[in-house]
Design a protein around this motif. Structure first.
Motif, PDB file in Angstrom:
ATOM      1  N   ALA A   1      36.075  47.914  17.474  1.00 59.60           N
ATOM      2  CA  ALA A   1      37.342  48.659  17.532  1.00 59.60           C
ATOM      3  C   ALA A   1      38.234  48.227  16.373  1.00 59.60           C
ATOM      4  O   ALA A   1      38.096  47.115  15.844  1.00 59.60           O
ATOM      5  CB  ALA A   1      38.045  48.397  18.856  1.00 59.60           C
ATOM      6  N   PRO A   2      39.173  49.085  15.961  1.00 61.39           N
ATOM      7  CA  PRO A   2      40.120  48.694  14.903  1.00 61.39           C
ATOM      8  C   PRO A   2      40.912  47.459  15.314  1.00 61.39           C
ATOM      9  O   PRO A   2      41.157  47.232  16.501  1.00 61.39           O
ATOM     10  CB  PRO A   2      41.036  49.920  14.780  1.00 61.39           C
ATOM     11  CG  PRO A   2      40.257  51.046  15.362  1.00 61.39           C
ATOM     12  CD  PRO A   2      39.389  50.460  16.420  1.00 61.39           C
ATOM     13  N   ASP A   3      41.314  46.674  14.336  1.00 66.09           N
ATOM     14  CA  ASP A   3      42.103  45.478  14.620  1.00 66.09           C
ATOM     15  C   ASP A   3      43.509  45.842  15.079  1.00 66.09           C
ATOM     16  O   ASP A   3      44.068  46.867  14.655  1.00 66.09           O
ATOM     17  CB  ASP A   3      42.199  44.590  13.376  1.00 66.09           C
ATOM     18  CG  ASP A   3      40.861  43.958  13.001  1.00 66.09           C
ATOM     19  OD1 ASP A   3      40.046  43.753  13.916  1.00 66.09           O
ATOM     20  OD2 ASP A   3      40.645  43.699  11.803  1.00 66.09           O
ATOM     21  N   LEU A   4      44.091  45.003  15.917  1.00 72.85           N
ATOM     22  CA  LEU A   4      45.463  45.211  16.367  1.00 72.85           C
ATOM     23  C   LEU A   4      46.410  45.200  15.175  1.00 72.85           C
ATOM     24  O   LEU A   4      46.293  44.362  14.281  1.00 72.85           O
ATOM     25  CB  LEU A   4      45.880  44.119  17.354  1.00 72.85           C
ATOM     26  CG  LEU A   4      45.311  44.196  18.769  1.00 72.85           C
ATOM     27  CD1 LEU A   4      45.758  42.978  19.572  1.00 72.85           C
ATOM     28  CD2 LEU A   4      45.739  45.473  19.460  1.00 72.85           C
ATOM     29  N   GLY A   5      47.352  46.137  15.173  1.00 74.57           N
ATOM     30  CA  GLY A   5      48.358  46.196  14.117  1.00 74.57           C
ATOM     31  C   GLY A   5      47.937  46.965  12.888  1.00 74.57           C
ATOM     32  O   GLY A   5      48.764  47.222  12.007  1.00 74.57           O
ATOM     33  N   VAL A   6      46.659  47.361  12.816  1.00 73.06           N
ATOM     34  CA  VAL A   6      46.175  48.117  11.654  1.00 73.06           C
ATOM     35  C   VAL A   6      46.690  49.551  11.722  1.00 73.06           C
ATOM     36  O   VAL A   6      46.689  50.187  12.783  1.00 73.06           O
ATOM     37  CB  VAL A   6      44.636  48.107  11.613  1.00 73.06           C
ATOM     38  CG1 VAL A   6      44.108  49.126  10.626  1.00 73.06           C
ATOM     39  CG2 VAL A   6      44.125  46.719  11.263  1.00 73.06           C
ATOM     40  N   ALA A   7      47.145  50.070  10.584  1.00 77.59           N
ATOM     41  CA  ALA A   7      47.574  51.469  10.502  1.00 77.59           C
ATOM     42  C   ALA A   7      46.339  52.352  10.332  1.00 77.59           C
ATOM     43  O   ALA A   7      45.553  52.162   9.400  1.00 77.59           O
ATOM     44  CB  ALA A   7      48.535  51.663   9.337  1.00 77.59           C
ATOM     45  N   LEU A   8      46.152  53.303  11.234  1.00 80.00           N
ATOM     46  CA  LEU A   8      45.005  54.204  11.188  1.00 80.00           C
ATOM     47  C   LEU A   8      45.320  55.392  10.286  1.00 80.00           C
ATOM     48  O   LEU A   8      46.429  55.927  10.309  1.00 80.00           O
ATOM     49  CB  LEU A   8      44.658  54.677  12.603  1.00 80.00           C
ATOM     50  CG  LEU A   8      44.452  53.561  13.637  1.00 80.00           C
ATOM     51  CD1 LEU A   8      44.199  54.151  15.017  1.00 80.00           C
ATOM     52  CD2 LEU A   8      43.300  52.649  13.225  1.00 80.00           C
TER      53      LEU A   8
END
Length: 210
Positions: free
Chosen positions: A37-44
């Motif tokens: 899953a994408p890392d926490l806080g990363v802007a998608l």
């Protein structure tokens, strides 16, 4: 959001899941489960990819094979071990305010019943987001008001606690519930006690899919 992701994982067998919500003009990962899953806080990225396409179109999108789907970056998915993706928009008052994403390392991992379940979970997140962002009552001083005035200051309205079950039912009309066996099972599994903990609610949800 943690409960929503655990329910999404349990109901679909996904390898990972994430929730992204709008924050200061960016779609930011606010909750995640699973290594891919994408890392926490990363802007998608909302401009490209299947996540961006879901966000822009407000439509649920399903990638059955990341190696052949032009909407995803095959090389990135290959490096992360992602083969199947479902992205569901979270819509409040007609505007997309986030996404729920389920990821799998398996080919053709998600079926129609999984997508229906993810939609139910996304609707629950939407109901909570709508309640959290509803305009709150905040009395303000009136211009030139006489401070000696005996007129009572309005009190904020009392907000009654809303149970998980009523929030979920709020997202589904009774006809849909009656016609959808999966949804009927979920609603029946939810505890009626307003004091039930989140873990107890999750366990009842999860037990329906074991």
């Amino acid at each position: 959001m943690d409960v929503a992701l655990r329910a999404a994982m349990q109901g679909t067998g996904a390898t990972a899941a994430a929730i992204g919500l709008m924050c200061e003009g960016q779609l930011v990962c606010r909750a995640r489960v699973g290594d891919i899953a994408p890392d926490l806080g990363v802007a998608l990225n909302v401009s490209t990819g299947i996540t961006g396409a879901c966000f822009r179109s407000a439509q649920t999108l399903h990638c059955e094979d990341a190696e052949t789907d032009a909407r995803v970056d095959a090389s990135v998915c290959r490096s992360l071990g992602i083969r199947s993706i479902v992205v569901v928009p979270i819509v409040v008052n007609g505007a997309v305010i986030g996404i729920l994403e389920a990821l799998s390392s398996n080919l053709h991992a998600f079926k129609s019943e999984h997508i229906r379940w993810l939609t139910i979970v996304a609707n629950f997140v939407e109901a909570n987001a709508r309640a959290a962002t509803a305009p709150s009552f905040s009395p303000k001083a009136r211009p030139n008001a006489d401070p000696r005035s005996s007129e009572p200051v309005p009190r904020p309205p009392t907000v009654e606690p809303v149970s998980f079950a009523s929030r979920l039912e709020e997202c589904q009309d009774s006809k849909t519930s009656a016609e959808d066996p999966e949804l009927a099972v979920v609603l029946k599994a939810l505890p009626s006690s307003p004091t039930a903990t989140w873990d107890e609610i999750y366990e009842q949800l999860a037990s329906s899919f074991r």
